[in-house]
Design an enzyme around this catalytic site. Structure first.
Site, short mmCIF file in Angstrom:
data_model
loop_
_atom_site.label_atom_id
_atom_site.label_comp_id
_atom_site.label_asym_id
_atom_site.label_seq_id
_atom_site.Cartn_x
_atom_site.Cartn_y
_atom_site.Cartn_z
CB CYS A 1 -7.84 -12.31 3.81
SG CYS A 1 -7.86 -11.18 2.40
NE ARG B 1 -4.81 -9.96 5.48
CZ ARG B 1 -5.27 -10.16 6.71
NH1 ARG B 1 -4.46 -10.55 7.67
NH2 ARG B 1 -6.54 -9.98 7.00
#
Length: 316
Positions: free
Chosen positions: A265, A270
């Site tokens: 990411c 994430r």
């Protein structure tokens, strides 16, 4: 001991395990039932000394305002990283952190946090890197726990030091830009790259979403990557989708677990959630999280990018 007495003893152990809802930690979680802790199960085991609950949230002060009983707080950007070297926490420091939290080799670690468990997943990835055998994430995280009206407390627990000793970092779980990512981008090494950012970040339309502090001087994505945003892993209430739904989500983009998979990411938090889904829920054997992610790759001289939008940093 006679055979009959052994059977009775075995049945007693099985009954105890059934009561507390925990199976032996020797079998590392590799499916949804083992890797994802349901809120009802956690409530039943909230005082279980073999279960250690850890909150890893991003919002300052949220733990202090109220947290799940017997949970302790880990701060992702100080407790779980080496702030000097831009690295994950060292083996020695992680051992000290885990022991202070009362974690032993046979402890079931349950992590939860805000924002759909972004940094709880980061914590789960770190625990797996250093060899904790039984690591789980609370389904729906903190948000669902609160929405369901489950109890919170401000009491901060303390525990007797545990005996967990971290293994050397497992390099099979962490992608390196030189050894793994650039070779995958240049197709000199076979690996499926999964970019979990938004479509506008992936296409290069924007350099970063509003409010994100982590920046790169180039926009776009790593050549060959597929875009499957992290949010597609979960339902509206933050709980994980079913195994069948998740398998289809990734299979539709050619991610079947046959080849090495690298998730990324902006800074790897994430993408830790996607790593958790692919590795711990779907049980794919070769999944690495690239925590350098776009902030490292997009700023690296000599690393090729794909930028369909043609945006150029500094241009009018």
């Amino acid at each position: 001991m006679s055979i009959s007495r052994k059977l009775i003893a075995g049945a007693a152990v099985a009954g105890l395990l059934s009561t507390v809802g925990i199976v032996p930690a020797e079998a590392r979680p590799k499916n949804q039932a083992r890797a994802v802790a349901q809120p009802d199960w956690l409530e039943q085991n909230i005082d279980n000394p073999k279960v250690r609950i850890i909150e890893v949230s991003t919002e300052p002060g949220i733990y202090e305002r109220g947290h799940i009983k017997n949970s302790i707080k880990f701060v992702w950007h100080t407790d779980l990283v080496d702030t000097v070297n831009r690295d994950i926490i060292s083996q020695a420091n992680f051992t000290a952190l885990a022991q202070k939290a009362g974690i032993s080799d046979d402890t079931t670690v349950v992590l939860y946090g805000d924002k759909n468990n972004w940094f709880a997943a980061w914590g789960a990835w770190i625990f797996n890197i250093y060899g904790q055998k039984d690591v789980r994430i609370l389904d729906g995280g903190r948000v669902k726990w609160e929405k369901d009206g489950r109890a919170l407390t401000t009491a901060v627990p303390t525990f007797k030091a545990g005996n967990f000793n971290a293994n050397p970092a497992d390099k099979n779980l962490r992608a390196n830009i030189i050894k793994d990512v650039i070779p995958a981008a240049k197709k000199t090494k076979v690996a499926a790259l999964v970019d979990i950012r938004s479509a506008d970040e992936f296409s290069g339309k924007i350099f970063a979403p509003a409010g994100f502090q982590e920046l790169a001087v180039r926009a776009g994505h790593i050549p060959g990557a597929v875009n499957i945003s992290w949010g597609q892993n979960v339902n509206a209430d933050g709980t994980f989708k079913t195994v069948a739904e998740l398998k289809k989500l990734y299979a539709d983009k050619g991610i079947t677990g046959t080849d090495q998979i690298i998730t990324y990411c902006r800074i790897g938090e994430r993408s830790s959630l996607t790593w958790f889904v692919l590795s711990e829920i779907l049980g794919f054997q070769k999944v690495k999280n690239y925590d350098g992610s776009w902030t490292e790759y997009g700023n690296t001289i000599g690393a090729p990018i794909s930028n369909p939008s043609g945006t150029i940093w500094g241009a009018a």
